[in-house]
Design a protein around this motif. Structure first.
Motif, mmCIF file in Angstrom:
data_model
loop_
_atom_site.group_PDB
_atom_site.id
_atom_site.type_symbol
_atom_site.label_atom_id
_atom_site.label_comp_id
_atom_site.label_asym_id
_atom_site.label_seq_id
_atom_site.Cartn_x
_atom_site.Cartn_y
_atom_site.Cartn_z
ATOM 1 N N LEU A 99 74.271 104.039 10.160
ATOM 2 C CA LEU A 99 75.678 104.060 9.769
ATOM 3 C C LEU A 99 75.847 105.009 8.595
ATOM 4 C CD1 LEU A 99 75.546 101.436 11.486
ATOM 5 C CD2 LEU A 99 77.229 100.450 9.916
ATOM 6 N N THR A 100 76.822 105.922 8.696
ATOM 7 C CA THR A 100 77.037 106.936 7.662
ATOM 8 C C THR A 100 78.527 107.073 7.371
ATOM 9 O OG1 THR A 100 75.106 108.147 8.495
ATOM 10 C CG2 THR A 100 76.606 109.341 7.039
ATOM 11 N N ASN A 101 78.872 107.062 6.090
ATOM 12 C CA ASN A 101 80.268 107.247 5.664
ATOM 13 C C ASN A 101 81.184 106.207 6.310
ATOM 14 O OD1 ASN A 101 79.428 109.486 4.185
ATOM 15 N ND2 ASN A 101 79.907 110.923 5.841
ATOM 16 N N VAL A 102 80.931 104.956 5.975
ATOM 17 C CA VAL A 102 81.722 103.837 6.482
ATOM 18 C C VAL A 102 82.287 103.078 5.284
ATOM 19 C CG1 VAL A 102 81.710 101.719 7.841
ATOM 20 C CG2 VAL A 102 80.265 103.647 8.534
ATOM 21 N N ASN A 122 64.184 99.643 11.436
ATOM 22 C CA ASN A 122 64.755 100.939 11.084
ATOM 23 C C ASN A 122 66.286 100.948 11.105
ATOM 24 O OD1 ASN A 122 64.554 103.593 10.226
ATOM 25 N ND2 ASN A 122 64.489 104.424 12.304
ATOM 26 N N ILE A 123 66.852 100.318 10.101
ATOM 27 C CA ILE A 123 68.306 100.310 9.897
ATOM 28 C C ILE A 123 68.596 101.141 8.651
ATOM 29 C CG2 ILE A 123 70.354 98.890 9.578
ATOM 30 C CD1 ILE A 123 68.880 98.337 12.209
ATOM 31 N N VAL A 124 69.451 102.143 8.784
ATOM 32 C CA VAL A 124 69.748 103.039 7.674
ATOM 33 C C VAL A 124 71.252 103.065 7.429
ATOM 34 C CG1 VAL A 124 69.585 105.387 6.778
ATOM 35 C CG2 VAL A 124 67.719 104.458 8.189
ATOM 36 N N PHE A 182 64.346 99.026 6.149
ATOM 37 C CA PHE A 182 65.780 99.092 5.850
ATOM 38 C C PHE A 182 66.009 100.016 4.672
ATOM 39 C CE2 PHE A 182 69.281 97.525 3.165
ATOM 40 C CZ PHE A 182 70.342 97.732 4.032
ATOM 41 N N ALA A 183 67.034 100.866 4.786
ATOM 42 C CA ALA A 183 67.388 101.764 3.674
ATOM 43 C C ALA A 183 68.889 101.764 3.507
ATOM 44 C CB ALA A 183 66.881 103.168 3.952
ATOM 45 N N SER A 184 69.326 101.684 2.240
ATOM 46 C CA SER A 184 70.749 101.782 1.935
ATOM 47 C C SER A 184 70.908 102.697 0.741
ATOM 48 C CB SER A 184 71.326 100.385 1.610
ATOM 49 O OG SER A 184 72.686 100.493 1.240
ATOM 50 N N ARG A 185 71.693 103.743 0.913
ATOM 51 C CA ARG A 185 71.910 104.685 -0.200
ATOM 52 C C ARG A 185 73.390 105.066 -0.242
ATOM 53 N NH1 ARG A 185 68.051 107.120 3.452
ATOM 54 N NH2 ARG A 185 69.105 108.509 4.938
#
Length: 456
Positions: A404-407, A428-430, A452-455
């Motif tokens: 998920l990107t730019n949500v 692998n959830i990013v 898992f990565a969240s940035r």
């Protein structure tokens, strides 16, 4: 002698050319769609050179269901036999029963045209080869049904509308309906022939889909509005090369998903508006043994520039996903402020499903308040089935590679909640720049999740 021989040959060639030129045929264009995976060109039927066939030329009369139904069927048959044709619904309200499309036919609704579908279940008999929540069976015909069609379309600026007088009573799922569900579940789990799965009996009340493209190729649904529905609204099933664009859906009944791509491939859904009583877009791939038998994933699906006014989820994946789901890209979609929504993205499965989920990309999404959260993944979603029927064969669902990107949303309980299983964790959830102005509970609630990565 030479001239005498050539003249008839030349005349024959001219006549043949003239015949080919006058006989309208459907052409097929290729549509290239960008995606973060290798996306095949989608084949789209083009009816621009095909003859228009108004249903009034075949005896349609406003307010007369029987005459209009027969006229539509005659026009569809003529268009099919001609190798291509546009069946035109003129301005005004036209009461009809079921519509069965055929290859090389475009059902076109002029601006101001309303196809009003009968509320009487008997108008959707005899039973046809269809599905119910991921299991194949014989049931009431979908209101608009295309079976094994190639080059088929529904276009225009008009409206398809269902009368709900009877269907809304069937929303209740009484005891007889639950008995029918159990019967079908056992038949499918035991690999009974589909011909034996007859669900139009004993008050089972299995409501039909509004529009179903069943085992079709090169499908276009464009421009129309769809109002009310007995069951799922738009159901591409085991179909390939499907374009759904500029469609407006309003349906607030039980199980009124907007679009349910199921075991279908090479799809584009764009510029649509959904106002739903259930999931706006629900990508599926069959249930349990039936899907394992058919062995066809939902694959290569792009959803872009859509608006959701209400629904359970913006994008649901499952729970019927036993054939597998991969290569799905959603971009630039909006949930209007004030919409009632549970999640933006919700992946759901259980121990009976098997299948898999991978390569899911969701970018550039804006939303107001969400009742639950932005991303939900749950691996034990059984609803009423938990106690209704037993588990025949236990198969877990591998879920991995979700990006998920730019949500952004305004108010949520959580950013992500991932409830994997200990013996098969989600992987692998990013989340990249996935934010909410207010988070009521925790940003991330995770069980059995690897990588898992969240940035932000």
């Amino acid at each position: 002698m030479k001239t005498t021989f050539l003249y008839p040959l030349l005349l024959f060639s001219l006549l043949l050319f003239s015949f080919k030129k006058d006989k309208s045929k459907v052409s097929v264009n290729e549509l290239n769609v960008e995606a973060p995976f290798e996306m095949p060109a989608i084949k789209v039927p083009d009816f621009s050179k095909c003859k228009k066939m108004p249903i009034t030329d075949f005896g349609a009369v406003q307010g007369d269901k029987n005459k209009t139904s027969k006229a539509i069927a005659k026009a569809i048959d003529k268009a099919n036999k001609a190798g291509g044709g546009v069946v035109v619904i003129p301005e005004g309200e036209w009461l009809t029963g079921k519509i069965h499309l055929k290859s090389n036919v475009n059902l076109h609704l002029n601006k101001g045209a309303v196809l009003l579908f009968s509320e009487k279940p008997e108008d959707y008999l005899p039973a046809v080869f269809t599905t119910w929540e991921g299991m194949e069976c014989y049931n009431y015909s979908p209101l608009v049904y295309a079976f094994k069609c190639k080059n088929v379309a529904i276009t225009g600026e008009g409206t398809l509308k269902a009368k709900l007088d009877v269907w809304k009573v069937w929303y209740a799922r009484p005891k007889a309906h639950l008995e029918g569900l159990k019967k079908l579940y056992h038949q499918a789990a035991q690999y009974k022939p589909v011909e034996e799965r007859q669900m139009v009996q004993n008050d089972y009340n299995f409501r039909p889909q509004f529009i179903q493209f069943n085992r079709c190729e090169n499908v276009l649904l464009e421009g129309v509005s769809i109002s009310n529905s007995p069951f799922w609204v738009i159901h591409p099933y085991l179909s390939i090369n499907v374009v759904i664009r500029n469609v407006n859906v309003y349906a607030h009944g039980h199980n009124n998903d907007g679009v349910d791509p199921e075991m279908s491939q090479n799809m584009l859904i764009e510029n649509c508006t959904f106002d739903q009583g259930d999931d706006a877009i629900a990508v599926k791939s069959g249930r349990n043994q039936d899907a394992w038998r058919l062995n066809t994933p939902s694959k290569n699906i792009v959803i872009r520039n859509c608006t959701v006014k209400n629904g359970h989820q913006l994008l649901a994946i499952g729970s019927e996903l036993s054939g597998g789901i991969e290569n799905l890209f959603m971009d630039n979609c909006t949930v209007v402020d004030g919409a009632k929504l549970n999640h933006l993205v919700f992946i759901k499965t259980n121990e009976r499903r098997g299948g898999y989920v991978k390569n899911i990309y969701v970018t550039n999404i804006k939303s107001g308040k969400i009742d639950q959260g932005i991303l939900g993944i749950e691996t034990n979603v059984l609803y009423q089935w938990k106690d209704l029927v037993p588990t025949y064969e236990r198969k877990l669902t591998p879920i991995k590679d979700v990006f998920l990107t730019n949500v952004e949303a305004t108010n949520v309980k959580f950013i992500s909640r991932v409830l994997g299983q200990q013996e098969l964790p989600v992987e692998n959830i990013v989340l990249d720049n996935v934010t909410a102005a207010t988070v009521q509970d925790q940003n991330h609630i995770h069980q059995n999740l690897l990588n898992f990565a969240s940035r932000n």
